[in-house]
Design a protein around this motif. Structure first.
Motif, PDB file in Angstrom:
ATOM      1  N   ASP A 249       1.425   7.748   4.605  1.00 54.18           N
ATOM      2  CA  ASP A 249       1.879   7.618   3.221  1.00 54.18           C
ATOM      3  C   ASP A 249       0.869   8.191   2.230  1.00 54.18           C
ATOM      4  OD1 ASP A 249       0.445   5.489   1.491  1.00 54.18           O
ATOM      5  OD2 ASP A 249       0.793   4.319   3.279  1.00 54.18           O
TER       6      ASP A 249
ATOM      7  N   GLU B   8       7.019   1.811   8.496  1.00 53.20           N
ATOM      8  CA  GLU B   8       6.343   1.410   7.261  1.00 53.20           C
ATOM      9  C   GLU B   8       6.059   2.580   6.322  1.00 53.20           C
ATOM     10  OE1 GLU B   8       5.982  -1.642   6.343  1.00 53.20           O
ATOM     11  OE2 GLU B   8       6.590  -2.551   8.231  1.00 53.20           O
TER      12      GLU B   8
ATOM     13  N   SER C  36       0.943   3.966   9.404  1.00 52.04           N
ATOM     14  CA  SER C  36       1.822   4.481   8.359  1.00 52.04           C
ATOM     15  C   SER C  36       1.057   4.775   7.080  1.00 52.04           C
ATOM     16  CB  SER C  36       2.947   3.478   8.073  1.00 52.04           C
ATOM     17  OG  SER C  36       3.836   3.380   9.165  1.00 52.04           O
ATOM     18  N   GLU C  37      -0.049   4.055   6.862  1.00 54.07           N
ATOM     19  CA  GLU C  37      -0.850   4.304   5.667  1.00 54.07           C
ATOM     20  C   GLU C  37      -1.492   5.682   5.719  1.00 54.07           C
ATOM     21  OE1 GLU C  37      -3.695   1.491   2.895  1.00 54.07           O
ATOM     22  OE2 GLU C  37      -3.250   0.886   4.950  1.00 54.07           O
TER      23      GLU C  37
ATOM     24  N   SER D 185       8.189   2.509   3.014  1.00 59.96           N
ATOM     25  CA  SER D 185       7.861   1.362   2.166  1.00 59.96           C
ATOM     26  C   SER D 185       6.481   1.516   1.538  1.00 59.96           C
ATOM     27  CB  SER D 185       7.931   0.069   2.980  1.00 59.96           C
ATOM     28  OG  SER D 185       7.116   0.154   4.132  1.00 59.96           O
ATOM     29  N   GLN D 186       5.482   1.865   2.356  1.00 57.82           N
ATOM     30  CA  GLN D 186       4.137   1.999   1.814  1.00 57.82           C
ATOM     31  C   GLN D 186       4.025   3.198   0.883  1.00 57.82           C
ATOM     32  OE1 GLN D 186       2.029  -0.134   5.655  1.00 57.82           O
ATOM     33  NE2 GLN D 186       1.359   1.893   5.118  1.00 57.82           N
TER      34      GLN D 186
ATOM     35  N   ARG E  86       3.321  -4.790  -6.076  1.00 58.65           N
ATOM     36  CA  ARG E  86       3.284  -3.851  -4.949  1.00 58.65           C
ATOM     37  C   ARG E  86       4.234  -4.297  -3.840  1.00 58.65           C
ATOM     38  NH1 ARG E  86      -2.531  -3.966  -5.579  1.00 58.65           N
ATOM     39  NH2 ARG E  86      -3.281  -2.068  -6.604  1.00 58.65           N
ATOM     40  N   THR E  87       4.265  -5.600  -3.596  1.00 58.67           N
ATOM     41  CA  THR E  87       5.175  -6.125  -2.575  1.00 58.67           C
ATOM     42  C   THR E  87       6.618  -5.800  -2.917  1.00 58.67           C
ATOM     43  OG1 THR E  87       3.677  -7.918  -1.937  1.00 58.67           O
ATOM     44  CG2 THR E  87       6.024  -8.250  -1.489  1.00 58.67           C
TER      45      THR E  87
ATOM     46  N   TYR F 270       1.024  -0.738  10.225  1.00 57.70           N
ATOM     47  CA  TYR F 270       0.830  -0.667   8.778  1.00 57.70           C
ATOM     48  C   TYR F 270      -0.248   0.356   8.439  1.00 57.70           C
ATOM     49  CZ  TYR F 270       3.729  -4.833   8.229  1.00 57.70           C
ATOM     50  OH  TYR F 270       4.787  -5.713   8.234  1.00 57.70           O
TER      51      TYR F 270
ATOM     52  N   GLU G  21       5.151   2.368  -2.701  1.00 55.40           N
ATOM     53  CA  GLU G  21       4.207   1.596  -3.515  1.00 55.40           C
ATOM     54  C   GLU G  21       3.438   2.494  -4.483  1.00 55.40           C
ATOM     55  OE1 GLU G  21       1.504  -0.992  -1.400  1.00 55.40           O
ATOM     56  OE2 GLU G  21       2.924  -1.203   0.252  1.00 55.40           O
TER      57      GLU G  21
ATOM     58  N   HIS H  82       7.141  -2.225  -2.202  1.00 51.47           N
ATOM     59  CA  HIS H  82       7.095  -2.022  -0.756  1.00 51.47           C
ATOM     60  C   HIS H  82       8.437  -2.351  -0.114  1.00 51.47           C
ATOM     61  CE1 HIS H  82       5.009  -2.152   3.257  1.00 51.47           C
ATOM     62  NE2 HIS H  82       6.034  -2.962   3.531  1.00 51.47           N
TER      63      HIS H  82
END
Length: 695
Positions: free
Chosen positions: A626, A507, A622-623, A510-511, A474-475, A619, A514, A478
Motif C-alpha cells: 500500500d 489488506e 500489505s503495508e 483497505s490499508q 483511520r479505522t 497486515y 487509509e 480502513h
C-alpha cells in the motif's frame, strides 16, 4: 429434516429494500431449523453434481459448484452477522453447535471421491479446455481446496482430518465467545473528580454513556472497548487506575475459570500441527502459506525481522524520551506499559504543540463518513445515498445505496459504528452477499453485493456528536477500503469476488484507502469543529501531518511482535505451554518491557478465531504494497489522478481473486515493491540515514 412449514423463508428469500434480508422477520430460534434444511438441500445439490452421468465439463462441475448452496450461504450470512455484531446466549449456544456441524458438512464435500474425480479430470486437462484467466483461477481454487480437504488421503486419514477440522471449528467459536465474555463482564466504575483527573470531556461523555448502558447512571465506566480503554490510558492522571484497567485489558482470555483460553490455544495448535502432518506439510505455516504472495515462512520472518530491528531501536529512543519526562515530573518509576500512551501523548503535545484532545473536536463521525464517501466518488465514481428508516439488524445500523455516475445501483452498504456489549471487539468488513454474474437456479443472472462494516466507536450521549480519535478515523477508512473491495467487484464467479483473494493481499485495498484520510484537501474539508463548523486551522493540520510517524516504534513493535509470535506458533514444535512459546519469542527478539503485544495469545482472535492463523503478518505484507501504491499517486502530484485511479480500480479493487495478485499489482504499478516505501511511511527508514548503514 425440518418440515417446510416450520421454516422461516425470510432467511433465504430476501425481499427487503433493494434485496436486503428482512432482518426484523428473523428470530434467533429460526436459525437451527433453517440450517438443517439448507444443509440437506446443499447435500442433494452436491450429490447431483458428483453423480452427473455426463463427462465433467467446467459448466456442469465447477460452475454448478459455484451456484450450489445458496440457501446455506444466505442462512450462514445472517447467522454469522448476528453472532459477531449482536449476539446473545441463544445465538452463542447455536454457534458452538453449528460451527463444528458446518465443518463436518464441508469436510464431507471435500472428501467426496466422485466429485473430486470430476474436478481432478478438469485440472489434469486444464490446458486443453480453453479457459479464461478467471476460469483457470477458479478451477485451481477448487482443486487445491479439495486437496487441502484431504481428497488424496486414504479413508482413515480423511476421517481424522474431518475430526480435526470439526474440533477446530468448535474451539474457534468458544475462543471468541470467551474473549467477548471477559470484555462484557469487566468495567471500572468511577465517580469522584480525583478518579476522573485528566480526562477530557469527550472521554468522560463516552464513559458516562457506557455506565448508563450498564445501569450505573451518574457514574463513569472504563470498559475494555478500545474506544474507551485507549483514551483512558492516554489521558488519565491516575497511574493506579491506568494500571488496573491495563491489566484487565491484557488479561482477557486468561482469567482462570470457564473463559480462560489457554487450554483452547494449546489444543488448537496441536491439532493444526497434526492437520499439517496429515496433508504432508512440514508445519501449519507451510500449509497456510502455500497459496499466498509470501509463499514461505522464511520470507515472512525476513520481512518481520527487517522491520523489527528498526522498530525496536526507534521504540528505545521513544522510551528514553518518556523516561526523561517521568523523571522531570519528579517520579522515579520505570516506564511500564500503562505509562506509555499517557506520556507519549504529553510528548506529542510538547513536540508538535497539539494533543489528541485538541484534535478530536474536529473529527466527527458523520464528517469522516462523508469523507470516506467523497474519496470513493472522486477515485471510483460511486455515490453513497443514505436511506433512512430501512430496518437493519440493529437500530444503530445505517443503510446506504451505492450508485455509479449514471445512477445505476451497484451495491448496498450497511454501517454499524457503535460499541455495544452484544458485539465482539474490533472492526471488520463482511458481506451478506457477494457480487457475481452467473445465472442462478431461479433464472436470475448475477447478484449485486451487499456489504457491511462493523466498528466499535464510543456512542455519544443523546444529542451530542460522536467524536473520533485519529486512529478511529483511520479505522473507518480502513474498513471502508475493504467494503469498496467488495462493492466494486466485477467478476463472473462468486468464489473469487471482492475479498476472495490471498490473505496477504486482502489488506491492500483497505490499508491503501487509509492514505486518503490525511490528504490535506480531505482534512481541510471534513475536519471541521463540531461546535463552530470551522475547519481545522492550517497550523493544527500541519502539526497533524508532521506527527504522522510519531510513536512509530511503539506502534510497530506492538504489531510485529504479535506477527512473530503467530509465526512461531505455527512453525515450531509446541511445548506443553503455548504461553512459554510466546515468552520465548519475546525474549529472543528483545521485546521491551514497557510494551506488550498488540494481541496477547489468550485474546489473539485473529489467529485463534478469525482466519489469520500464520497470517497476521499479512497486515505488514500489505503495508509494503500500500505504501508503494500510494506513492504512485504522489508521483503524479495529484492524490486523485484520474488515470491512476482507473488503473487502481480496474486492476486491484474490481478484479478480486480472478487474477494472480502479483499480476494484478504489476498491472497497476508496473513492478512489485520492496519494503523501502513502507519503512519511509512508518518513519523508520530515516534511521539508516541518522545512524549510518552499520547501525
Amino acid at each position: 429434516m425440518a418440515a417446510a412449514s416450520s421454516l422461516n423463508t425470510a432467511l433465504v428469500e430476501w425481499t427487503g429494500f433493494q434485496g436486503l434480508p428482512r432482518f426484523e422477520a428473523v428470530s434467533d430460534d429460526d436459525f437451527a431449523p433453517a440450517f438443517e434444511a439448507a444443509l440437506s438441500e446443499h447435500d442433494a445439490e452436491i450429490d447431483a453434481i458428483a453423480g452427473n452421468p455426463e463427462p465433467p465439463t467446467f459448466a456442469n462441475t465447477v460452475t454448478a459448484l459455484e451456484i450450489a448452496g445458496e440457501s446455506l450461504s444466505r442462512t450462514s450470512a445472517l447467522f454469522w452477522n448476528r453472532a459477531g455484531a449482536h449476539t446473545n446466549d441463544t445465538i452463542q449456544a447455536l454457534e458452538r453447535e453449528i460451527a463444528p456441524k458446518l465443518s463436518r458438512h464441508y469436510s464431507k464435500i471435500g472428501m467426496n471421491a466422485a466429485l473430486f474425480a470430476r474436478i481432478d479430470t478438469l485440472w489434469q486437462e486444464r490446458e486443453t479446455l480453453g479457459l479464461s484467466v478467471e476460469e483457470m483461477r477458479v478451477l485451481e481454487r477448487h482443486w487445491k481446496g479439495f486437496v487441502k480437504s484431504g481428497a488424496l488421503l486414504a479413508k482413515p486419514q480423511q476421517q481424522r482430518l474431518a475430526e480435526i477440522n470439526e474440533r477446530l471449528a468448535g474451539l474457534g467459536a468458544r475462543f471468541g465467545q470467551n474473549v467477548l465474555a471477559d470484555e462484557k463482564n469487566w468495567s471500572l466504575l468511577l465517580s469522584s473528580d480525583a478518579e476522573l483527573s485528566g480526562l477530557p470531556d469527550f472521554v468522560k461523555d463516552a464513559m458516562a454513556a457506557a455506565a448508563r448502558e450498564r445501569g450505573a447512571e451518574g457514574k463513569y465506566a472504563v470498559t475494555l472497548s478500545r474506544s474507551i480503554i485507549e483514551p483512558f490510558l492516554t489521558f488519565s492522571d491516575r497511574r493506579d487506575l491506568r494500571e488496573q484497567a491495563f491489566r484487565a485489558w491484557t488479561a482477557r482470555g486468561m482469567n482462570e475459570g470457564e473463559t480462560d483460553n489457554r487450554g483452547i490455544v494449546r489444543e488448537t495448535l496441536l491439532l493444526r500441527q497434526e492437520l499439517a502432518d496429515l496433508l504432508g506439510y512440514a508445519n501449519f505455516a507451510e500449509f497456510k502459506l502455500d497459496n499466498t504472495m509470501a509463499k514461505t515462512a522464511g520470507a515472512v520472518n525476513h520481512l518481520l525481522m527487517t522491520v523489527w530491528e528498526k522498530a525496536v531501536r526507534r521504540a528505545g529512543e521513544e522510551e528514553a524520551d518518556i523516561a526523561r519526562l517521568i523523571a522531570g515530573e519528579g517520579h522515579n518509576h520505570e516506564v511500564m506499559p500503562w505509562d506509555w500512551r499517557h506520556y507519549a501523548e504529553k510528548i506529542r503535545a510538547q513536540k508538535f504543540d497539539f494533543s489528541e484532545a485538541e484534535l478530536k473536536p474536529y473529527l466527527q463521525l458523520e464528517k469522516i463518513i462523508d469523507a470516506c464517501f467523497d474519496v470513493a466518488s472522486r477515485l471510483f465514481g460511486v455515490i453513497a445515498v443514505e436511506k433512512k428508516g430501512i430496518p437493519a439488524y440493529h437500530p444503530d445500523v445505517r443503510v446506504f445505496e451505492i450508485r455509479d455516475r449514471s445512477g445505476t445501483l451497484v451495491a448496498l452498504f450497511l454501517g454499524d459504528y457503535f460499541a455495544r456489549p452484544s458485539k465482539r471487539s474490533g472492526a471488520w468488513m463482511s458481506a451478506f452477499r457477494s457480487q457475481h454474474k452467473l445465472t442462478m437456479k431461479n433464472g436470475t443472472t448475477g447478484e449485486m453485493p451487499i456489504i457491511y462494516n462493523v466498528c466499535n466507536f464510543a456512542k455519544p450521549a443523546e444529542g451530542k456528536p460522536a467524536l473520533l480519535s485519529l486512529d478511529d478515523a483511520r479505522t473507518l477508512f480502513h474498513e471502508f477500503g475493504h467494503a469498496l473491495h467488495g462493492m466494486l467487484s466485477n467478476v463472473t464467479y462468486p468464489s473469487v469476488a471482492g475479498t476472495g483473494v490471498s490473505r496477504d493481499f486482502v489488506e491492500l485495498p483497505s490499508q491503501l484507502y487509509e492514505h486518503w484520510l490525511t490528504v490535506p484537501e480531505i482534512l481541510t474539508r471534513y475536519a471541521v469543529h463540531y461546535e463552530t463548523g470551522e475547519p481545522m486551522p492550517k497550523t493544527l493540520l500541519d502539526k497533524v501531518l508532521a506527527a504522522r510517524t510519531f510513536n512509530a516504534g511503539f506502534n510497530t513493535v506492538e504489531v510485529t511482535s504479535s506477527a512473530l509470535v503467530d509465526m512461531a506458533f505455527h512453525t515450531r514444535t509446541l511445548a506443553d505451554d503455548p504461553m512459554a512459546v510466546q515468552e520465548e519469542v519475546l525474549r529472543e527478539i528483545g521485546m521491551p518491557r514497557s510494551i506488550v503485544m498488540r494481541h496477547a495469545t489468550p485474546h489473539f482472535q485473529h489467529i485463534f478465531a478469525g482466519g489469520y492463523s500464520a497470517g497476521y503478518y499479512s497486515y505488514m505484507w500489505s503495508e509494503v504494497l500500500d505504501a508503494d501504491a500510494f506513492s504512485a499517486f504522489e508521483e503524479t502530484g495529484d492524490a486523485f489522478d484520474t488515470a491512476m485511479a482507473k488503473k487502481l480500480k480496474d486492476n486491484i479493487y474490481s478484479v478480486g481473486g480472478s487474477v494472480d495478485p502479483e499480476d494484478a499489482y504489476r498491472a497497476f504499478r508496473g513492478k512489485l515493491p520492496d519494503p523501502d516505501a513502507m519503512l519511509r511511511k512508518k518513519g523508520l527508514a530515516m534511521m539508516e540515514e541518522i545512524h549510518g548503514s552499520d547501525a
